[in-house]
Design a protein around this motif. Structure first.
Motif, PDB file in Angstrom:
ATOM      1  N   ALA C 102       0.844  -1.197   0.000  1.00  0.00           N
ATOM      2  CA  ALA C 102       0.000   0.000   0.000  1.00  0.00           C
ATOM      3  C   ALA C 102       0.876   1.243   0.000  1.00  0.00           C
ATOM      4  O   ALA C 102       1.914   1.265   0.661  1.00  0.00           O
ATOM      5  N   ILE C 104       1.241   4.922   1.141  1.00  0.00           N
ATOM      6  CA  ILE C 104       0.654   5.888   2.070  1.00  0.00           C
ATOM      7  C   ILE C 104       0.804   7.313   1.544  1.00  0.00           C
ATOM      8  O   ILE C 104      -0.153   8.051   1.421  1.00  0.00           O
ATOM      9  N   ILE C 250      -3.832  -3.028   6.530  1.00  0.00           N
ATOM     10  CA  ILE C 250      -3.999  -1.894   5.619  1.00  0.00           C
ATOM     11  C   ILE C 250      -5.295  -1.153   5.931  1.00  0.00           C
ATOM     12  O   ILE C 250      -5.328   0.076   5.992  1.00  0.00           O
ATOM     13  N   ILE C 254      -5.252   2.787   7.010  1.00  0.00           N
ATOM     14  CA  ILE C 254      -5.885   3.852   6.228  1.00  0.00           C
ATOM     15  C   ILE C 254      -6.894   4.599   7.097  1.00  0.00           C
ATOM     16  O   ILE C 254      -6.958   5.831   7.089  1.00  0.00           O
ATOM     17  N   GLY C 315      -4.006   4.891   0.000  1.00  0.00           N
ATOM     18  CA  GLY C 315      -3.219   3.654   0.057  1.00  0.00           C
ATOM     19  C   GLY C 315      -3.001   3.014  -1.296  1.00  0.00           C
ATOM     20  O   GLY C 315      -2.267   2.032  -1.397  1.00  0.00           O
ATOM     21  N   TRP C 349      -4.700  -4.787  -0.549  1.00  0.00           N
ATOM     22  CA  TRP C 349      -5.322  -3.450  -0.565  1.00  0.00           C
ATOM     23  C   TRP C 349      -6.754  -3.545  -1.077  1.00  0.00           C
ATOM     24  O   TRP C 349      -7.659  -2.909  -0.553  1.00  0.00           O
TER      25      TRP C 349
END
Lengths: 305, 323, 361
Positions: C102, C104, C250, C254, C315, C349
């Motif tokens: 992912a 960021i 994840i 997020i 993400g 993700w």
């Protein structure tokens, strides 16, 4: 031995002189830095360079007051993961385990060297060469490698500590194993003692004093190894980790406090060896006490590192 | 072959060498067939490699006996050279068999070819680390150490007041000084030279002092009865007596100096140096270059150690330990 | 009587929380790229506000110093980590099986700072013969890419005997080298730029060159793991696969990041300052930790709230950005071949967000 050591007086005088010199030195070193900080307009709780010299955030030499405050901050609470006691304990554990590991390996090599010329010829040059390899360079590789097999945390550091500590032990013990005089060895032969008996009854006991002398050197080496390993590899605890962290955070006072603490740790660990030696070989002390020291040939009591 | 006290039968000698050759042959054969492969080898092949290693190791252990009594240092080195060779070849074979990624451990052949490709830069790095940092620091540290020891041995007050500190200080882990000194002196080579100087200083003081004072009372009395001056005493008795002790410290200091300089570079370096190179490349998984730098550092370390040992033999050839 | 009932409530509460702690939370170690600071605010929020726990995870956030997060994850001391894309791709090329999960930060915050008085106006033409301060441990790649792009060799290049640029490694404290030893110094928009200002060189005295503006837009903080963790059938005996754990991590992360960016002041006050030590402080006039972290949080929010995040795809690694990073690294010779397709895994993700990567427009 309740008599006051003749060294005490001079040692105190030297310590006092050093302490007395520290203040002027500190001002000398810090005033230019303080002036610079004032010029750039840094937020300092002081007006003149002289005043600021003792309050800089990154002093060249920290003032005693700063050291004391830093010491108080880093010592307590005793079990905090960011305080020195817990981290020092971790490093001490790595060092001692490393030393024991090194003793095992060192003994093995020492016996090999003494028992077999072929062994000596094929391996001794590389044992010596292994010491010229900067341990800091192989530490990261070793840690990642051991991690593959689930060996993590403090154990890899103990192994790295052992890596630099085994050499003085191997050499020292080899010397000790060779130390019995030919007469005694001949005597063993006339008694029809086999190789093992010679080792058990003659060579091993003869090597014990050498072993402890080697241990003192090896303990310091192991401590250096443990700290270097903590600095250069994955570590979440230990003196080396604190050093690296505070070096990154540029906390000079903390770095000084940690440096002084690691010095104390080194001294304590060597003292531990001395104490164990006295416990294990009481006859040695008796012998030393019985031998009058000739005035001209003053012998320093400790083997230098 | 070589001088031997009791000549073993020729057939046995041949057998030993056969073992060695067979072991090496197995290992090399595997490396040859696996040179361009990118899959892990089968279990049987891995077993073969270990077998080859054991055969070669056994061969060396037996062959080495033939070299035990030679006095020629080059021939006497043969078993050691063979040991290194078998370790390197086995490592190459195993790394290829298990397909260990180069970002973890590079194969020896890869290290050698990288070493060849980057040798110029590594030599520049070595100049910075060894000559500027380690050597300068070493000379300063040893020089100050000997002078301090001379003073300490001359004045009882200093002996009592300073020597205990020196003994205690030699058990301090000097690496802990590195970050503080780099911060204090700056990131250029001088800060590392200071680290090295401090590192070698204490062992030199302690050892030299022992050498200067552990003289036989008899010789000292003799000097006195000839009305020898203090300077003469030092020149003809104490200093010669101290040389073997000093050299012990000097030899020990060579390794300490290298470690000190390299560790110092970890806390800031000006774009050159073996420690800088090792740190940068270890961070980006360039372990072939890291190993190349290690080779350079060790070769220099060994050469330096031997240089001091050679000086020792030249200057103290009269001493018991060489007779 | 009332006292007793309070005790009863307390006892029940304690038992309940004990029970929930026993509720098989899966222990996960997440290696951060640096010491605790607002750069990782989203993760602190996810941990302290219970987002991780809601996903059944007991996450330990590990600080990093010198060590490369990839080495920590590869060695197994951590299960997941955060690092930069150049670091990840070069490790992959060296045979370390790391996988991007992912993204960021959607924009690069890497800059080079120079004093205005040093007369560096155009990096490529004025950099020759200068010294540049960089950080080691895989953090030097953006600078290396810039040097290469400008056709300059540097002392970071083990094949350059007479480098055009001297790269000085310094341990993350600009005052150690700038401006005395180096004319240019690496600085993150969210940290060192403010530290340098605190040292007395504020915006009026320095030029800040954003590498993204120079065409070096290498993506930074991302979540990664290794193929070994990802393909785990039974992650630490939890009954979940490595992929499922990754998806949960994840999702919570997020969630944490969105909260942190939306509530910056509270995040700094409650979740960043309590966990950070010395490394949170700024320098000189801006030494105050709270001030520095507040400023950092605002800068971090800019890097997070960009690109895909603004379209509600937080993400998400935008394929075009990824390819641009790969192309750049290949052009500069930092990578010699395209990384294998398995280097990026959108699966976790997608499971975390319910979106599908191929729907990205």
């Amino acid at each position: 031995m309740t008599r006051i050591s003749p060294q005490l007086g001079p040692m105190l005088v030297v310590a006092l002189i050093v302490l007395a010199l520290y203040w002027p030195l500190m001002y000398l070193a810090n005033i230019p830095a303080a002036q610079r900080a004032l010029d750039t307009g840094a937020a300092l709780p002081c007006k003149t360079a002289f005043e600021c010299a003792t309050q800089l955030r990154s002093p060249v030499l920290p003032s005693p007051q700063q050291l004391w405050n830093g010491f108080r901050n880093l010592m307590f609470p005793l079990n905090s993961p960011n305080a020195i006691p817990l981290n020092a304990a971790v490093t001490a554990l790595e060092t001692v385990v490393g030393l024991l590991l090194a003793a095992l390996v060192g003994f093995f090599f020492a016996i090999g060297i003494v028992a077999s010329r072929a062994f000596e010829r094929s391996l001794l040059p590389w044992i010596v060469a292994s010491q010229t390899i900067p341990v800091i360079a192989i530490a990261p590789m070793l840690v990642v490698l051991l991690g593959q097999y689930g060996v993590q945390g403090w154990i890899p550091k103990a192994i790295i500590a052992a890596y630099i500590a085994f050499f003085p032990i191997a050499i020292g013990v080899a010397k000790g194993l060779k130390s019995p005089d030919p007469l005694s060895l001949d005597l063993m032969k006339t008694y029809n003692a086999n190789n093992w008996q010679t080792y058990l009854m003659l060579r091993f006991p003869a090597s014990i004093p050498y072993l402890f002398t080697a241990f003192k050197v090896a303990m310091t080496a192991a401590l250096i190894g443990a700290i270097v390993a903590e600095i250069s590899t994955i570590s979440f605890q230990g003196i080396g980790k604190m050093l690296a962290e505070n070096s990154r955070a540029s906390d000079v006072v903390a770095m000084w406090v940690i440096m002084l603490s690691s010095a104390v740790l080194g001294i304590l660990l060597v003292a531990l060896v001395n104490w164990t030696e006295r416990l294990v070989t009481p006859w040695q002390r008796a012998k030393v006490a019985a031998t009058p020291m000739p005035k001209q040939a003053r012998v320093s009591k400790q083997e230098g590192g | 072959m070589v001088v031997q006290p009791s000549k073993p039968a020729l057939s046995r000698v041949l057998l030993d060498w056969m073992l060695l050759v067979l072991g090496f042959g197995l290992l090399l054969w595997f490396i040859a067939i696996w040179w361009n492969q990118s899959e892990p080898a089968s279990d049987a092949q891995k077993l073969l490699i270990w077998g080859g290693f054991l055969l070669a190791a056994l061969g060396i252990a037996r062959v080495a006996n033939q070299f035990v009594n030679t006095t020629n240092p080059v021939i006497g080195f043969t078993p050691a050279a063979l040991t290194l060779l078998v370790v390197v070849v086995t490592a190459e074979a195993l790394l290829r068999a298990y397909q260990v990624p180069p970002g973890l451990i590079p194969t020896p052949s890869r290290v050698l070819s990288t070493f060849f490709a980057v040798r110029d830069v590594l030599l520049q790095d070595a100049f910075q680390t060894v000559v500027l940092e380690a050597l300068v620091g070493y000379l300063i540290g040893c020089g100050l150490g000997v002078i301090t020891a001379l003073l300490v041995s001359r004045y009882v007050f200093l002996e009592r007041g300073l020597l205990p500190y020196a003994t205690v200080f030699s058990s301090i882990p000097i690496v802990a000084l590195a970050p503080v000194l780099v911060k204090m002196v700056g990131i250029d080579w001088q800060s590392k030279a200071v680290i090295v100087a401090i590192t070698v200083f204490f062992p030199v003081v302690v050892n030299t002092f022992r050498g200067l004072t552990e003289v036989s009372p008899l010789s000292l009395d003799l000097m006195r009865s000839y009305a020898a001056s203090e300077v003469q005493q030092y020149r003809w008795l104490r200093l010669p007596n101290a040389l073997p002790f000093i050299f012990n410290a000097l030899k020990l200091g060579t390794t300490l100096a290298m470690i000190g300089a390299i560790v110092g570079e970890f806390f800031g370096a000006n774009g050159q140096g073996l420690g800088f190179r090792i740190q940068i490349e270890a961070g980006r998984f360039g372990f072939d270059i890291v190993w190349s730098a290690i080779i350079v550092a060790s070769l220099i370390g060994i050469a330096w150690y031997n240089l001091v040992a050679w000086l020792e033999r030249r200057l103290t050839g009269w001493h018991v330990s060489f007779r | 009587m009332k006292k007793w009932s309070v005790l009863w409530v307390l006892a029940v509460f304690v038992l309940a929380s004990l029970a929930s702690a026993q509720q098989n939370l899966i222990k996960v170690n997440l290696q951060l790229k640096w010491f605790p600071q607002a750069q990782f605010a989203g993760f602190f929020v996810a941990k302290e506000r219970g987002f991780f726990r809601a996903q059944g995870l007991d996450v330990t956030l590990l600080p990093a110093g010198d060590q490369s997060p990839i080495q920590v994850v590869q060695s197994g001391a951590a299960d997941f980590g955060t690092t930069w894309i150049a670091d990840l791709l070069t490790a992959r090329e060296r045979g370390i099986p790391v996988v991007h999960l992912a993204q960021i930060f959607q924009r690069s915050g890497f800059t080079l700072v120079a004093l205005k008085s040093s007369n560096i106006k155009n990096l490529c033409t004025d950099m020759k013969g200068k010294s540049v301060g960089v950080w080691p441990s895989g953090n030097e790649y953006p600078a290396v890419a810039l040097f290469r792009k400008c056709g300059l060799t540097s002392s970071l290049d083990p094949r350059a005997t007479n480098p055009d640029v001297t790269a000085v490694s310094y341990p993350f404290d600009p005052s150690l080298v700038f401006p005395d030893k180096v004319q240019l110094v690496a600085a993150m928009t969210y940290n060192e730029v403010n530290q340098i200002a605190g040292l007395g060189y504020d915006e009026t005295k320095v030029d800040v060159f954003k590498l993204a503006d120079e065409g070096i837009n290498l993506l930074e903080d991302l979540i990664f793991t290794t193929e070994r963790v990802l393909n785990e059938r039974n992650f630490k005996g939890s009954g979940l696969t490595g992929r499922q754990v990754a998806a949960r991590l994840i999702r919570a992360s997020i969630q944490g990041w969105n909260w942190a960016v939306a509530n910056q002041a509270e995040t700094v006050e409650k979740y960043v300052l309590p966990v950070c030590g010395n490394t949170c402080k700024g320098s000189g006039t801006r030494a105050d930790a709270k001030g520095h972290q507040t400023w950092q949080m605002a800068e971090i929010a800019k890097l997070y709230n960009a690109g895909a995040t603004t379209k509600g795809w937080a993400g998400f690694l935008v394929p075009a950005d990824y390819q641009a990073s790969v192309r750049l690294l290949r052009e500069q010779g930092i990578l010699t071949k395209d990384p294998p397709a398995t280097t990026v895994d959108y699966g976790p993700w997608e499971a975390a967000t319910g979106k599908r990567a191929r729907d990205w427009k």
